[in-house]
Motif scaffolding. Structure first.
Motif, PDB file in Angstrom:
ATOM      1  N   ALA B 113      37.724  38.907  37.017  1.00 45.06           N
ATOM      2  CA  ALA B 113      37.694  39.502  35.751  1.00 45.06           C
ATOM      3  C   ALA B 113      38.574  39.834  35.098  1.00 45.06           C
ATOM      4  N   THR B 114      39.763  40.057  35.728  1.00 42.28           N
ATOM      5  CA  THR B 114      40.749  40.383  34.911  1.00 42.28           C
ATOM      6  C   THR B 114      41.527  39.482  33.837  1.00 42.28           C
ATOM      7  N   ASP B 141      35.622  46.112  38.540  1.00 43.67           N
ATOM      8  CA  ASP B 141      35.937  47.421  38.879  1.00 43.67           C
ATOM      9  C   ASP B 141      37.454  47.638  38.344  1.00 43.67           C
ATOM     10  N   GLU B 142      38.466  46.488  38.415  1.00 43.58           N
ATOM     11  CA  GLU B 142      39.764  46.326  37.934  1.00 43.58           C
ATOM     12  C   GLU B 142      39.929  46.012  36.772  1.00 43.58           C
ATOM     13  N   ALA B 143      39.012  45.067  36.391  1.00 42.93           N
ATOM     14  CA  ALA B 143      38.955  45.008  34.840  1.00 42.93           C
ATOM     15  C   ALA B 143      38.677  46.137  34.025  1.00 42.93           C
ATOM     16  N   LYS B 144      37.621  46.938  34.386  1.00 41.18           N
ATOM     17  CA  LYS B 144      37.274  48.176  33.620  1.00 41.18           C
ATOM     18  C   LYS B 144      38.626  48.914  33.766  1.00 41.18           C
ATOM     19  N   ARG B 145      39.141  49.238  34.762  1.00 42.01           N
ATOM     20  CA  ARG B 145      40.324  50.011  34.802  1.00 42.01           C
ATOM     21  C   ARG B 145      41.397  49.432  34.016  1.00 42.01           C
ATOM     22  N   LYS B 146      41.552  48.380  33.580  1.00 41.14           N
ATOM     23  CA  LYS B 146      42.279  47.637  32.678  1.00 41.14           C
ATOM     24  C   LYS B 146      41.924  47.808  31.238  1.00 41.14           C
ATOM     25  N   LYS B 147      40.493  48.298  30.758  1.00 44.92           N
ATOM     26  CA  LYS B 147      40.024  48.396  29.702  1.00 44.92           C
ATOM     27  C   LYS B 147      39.653  47.065  29.219  1.00 44.92           C
ATOM     28  N   ILE B 148      39.217  46.074  30.062  1.00 39.35           N
ATOM     29  CA  ILE B 148      38.704  44.642  29.708  1.00 39.35           C
ATOM     30  C   ILE B 148      37.310  44.939  29.788  1.00 39.35           C
ATOM     31  N   GLU B 149      36.599  44.518  28.593  1.00 31.88           N
ATOM     32  CA  GLU B 149      35.025  44.743  28.770  1.00 31.88           C
ATOM     33  C   GLU B 149      34.594  43.488  28.611  1.00 31.88           C
ATOM     34  N   ILE B 150      33.703  42.944  29.350  1.00 33.67           N
ATOM     35  CA  ILE B 150      33.093  41.564  29.350  1.00 33.67           C
ATOM     36  C   ILE B 150      31.713  41.851  29.004  1.00 33.67           C
ATOM     37  N   ASP B 151      31.148  41.036  27.998  1.00 30.72           N
ATOM     38  CA  ASP B 151      29.818  40.778  27.693  1.00 30.72           C
ATOM     39  C   ASP B 151      29.144  39.875  28.549  1.00 30.72           C
ATOM     40  N   ILE B 152      28.502  40.234  29.549  1.00 33.61           N
ATOM     41  CA  ILE B 152      27.933  39.558  30.712  1.00 33.61           C
ATOM     42  C   ILE B 152      26.756  38.517  30.098  1.00 33.61           C
ATOM     43  N   ALA B 153      25.854  39.186  29.001  1.00 26.79           N
ATOM     44  CA  ALA B 153      24.640  38.275  28.472  1.00 26.79           C
ATOM     45  C   ALA B 153      25.217  37.425  27.723  1.00 26.79           C
ATOM     46  N   ALA B 154      26.287  37.491  26.782  1.00 22.69           N
ATOM     47  CA  ALA B 154      26.849  36.437  25.921  1.00 22.69           C
ATOM     48  C   ALA B 154      27.357  35.392  26.809  1.00 22.69           C
TER      49      ALA B 154
END
Lengths: 79, 272
Positions: B113-114, B141-154
């Motif tokens: 995810a990162t 979790d790692e992505a969240k820490r790196k402030k990466i937000e992913i729009d799963i539904a999209a």
């Protein structure tokens, strides 16, 4: 301004214009994130100056200079 | 990565699967870029303890494990990590052969995810082979820490396949992943992956070759994808088509005839 990836200095960024390698190497570079239109940055050299480390799509990629010389990039002029 | 052409054959492995004492209700392939946590997902789902490590290229042979979910016995196959399925290396060929010719009931692509963008390349390639693809967005979790937000539904909407965020190290999301696998294999839910359409001249060529391939395989493998590989001048696929046909119908058809036809398809592909 057009340069090759090899000519970028550490910290410099550019956009990939074309990849002039053989098709298999091109495919390999693309699957690693070096795709035409993508922004790449030169991260740093290595102790022997070859390979050098680049960054594309948030991934660091070590490339031999002979391959980096075949990747053409566009550097933004506004600097 | 130290694999010889001989050890890349998937058929011995498939035989082994067929002969195992517990009959699997479904076989699931686990694919993904190197170092995205495939083996951690594998261990999390199966409860096994396959060796995991934070370096790419760790899984060089196929590993299998089982788990039980809703009274179904699921066999999970951990493929070597690859950046693509275009078979430029032995590992890529193992992964490709298993997904295309091994006929898994579903394929889970584990993505980092990162750096999702790079990982999507492989996701699209797998989707091109099989609609039964599930995207497991690991290291969320790692992505969240790196402030990466992913729009799963999209993302689900654009790709047309289920997307499950996981943090396999902490076992987060694995329950949802099991359910998504179950739904894809046994449920009514049908994936509609975004179709990849090429320029007109390529589409015309695909159509010609695809008809021949279809004739040979009669719907058992994705003829469009094989046609594409032949158009690409990929010679390793010809050998694999031979292996497949030899295994599938040693009785129905004289093998030499089939060989000739495969050869025909191949040379046709390289001419176009």
């Amino acid at each position: 301004m057009t340069k090759t990836l090899y000519q970028l200095r550490a910290g410099e960024k550019a956009r990939i214009r074309s990849i002039g390698t053989d098709p298999v190497t091109k495919e390999r570079l693309e699957s690693l994130g070096m795709i035409e239109g993508v922004e790449v940055g030169m991260v740093r050299s290595t102790p022997l100056g070859n390979p050098r480390i680049y960054r594309a799509l948030n991934t660091m990629i070590a490339l031999r200079n002979d391959i980096a010389k075949l990747v053409e990039v566009e550097v933004a002029d506004h600097e | 990565m130290g694999l010889t052409a001989k050890s890349t054959g998937i058929y011995a492995f498939l035989e082994d699967l067929n002969q195992s004492s517990v009959k699997a209700d479904a076989i699931i392939a686990l694919a993904g870029n190197p170092n995205t946590g495939k083996s951690t997902v594998f261990n999390g789902l199966t409860g096994l303890n396959q060796h995991t490590g934070n370096w790419p290229g760790k899984t060089v042979v196929l590993a299998k494990g089982n788990y039980l979910y809703r009274h179904k016995n699921i066999t999970l196959v951990d493929l070597p990590g690859t950046y693509s399925l275009l078979a430029n290396s032995a590992d890529e060929q193992v992964a490709r052969d298993f997904i295309c010719f091994g006929d898994p009931d579903a394929t889970v692509v584990v993505a980092d995810a990162t750096c999702l963008e790079r990982n999507l390349n492989l996701v699209l390639q797998v989707m091109e082979i099989t609609p039964k693809t599930i995207l497991c967005l690991n290291l969320i979790d790692e992505a969240k820490r790196k402030k990466i937000e992913i729009d799963i539904a999209a993302l689900e909407n654009i790709l047309g396949i289920p997307v499950i965020p996981t943090a396999a190290r902490d076992k987060t999301g694995l329950k949802e992943l099991r359910e998504a696998i179950h739904q894809t294999v046994f449920g009514k839910r049908c994936n509609h992956p975004k179709p990849m359409v090429y320029s007109e001249n390529i589409e015309v060529a695909i159509e010609k070759i695809q008809a021949e391939v279809e004739n040979l395989f009669q719907g058992r493998i994705n003829s469009r994808w094989v046609a594409l590989r032949l158009l690409d001048g990929d010679t390793t696929i010809i050998q694999e088509m031979r292996n497949y046909l030899q295994r599938m119908e040693p009785k129905d058809q004289p093998v030499s005839e089939t060989y000739k036809e495969v050869e025909c398809c191949g040379s046709f592909g390289s001419r176009v």
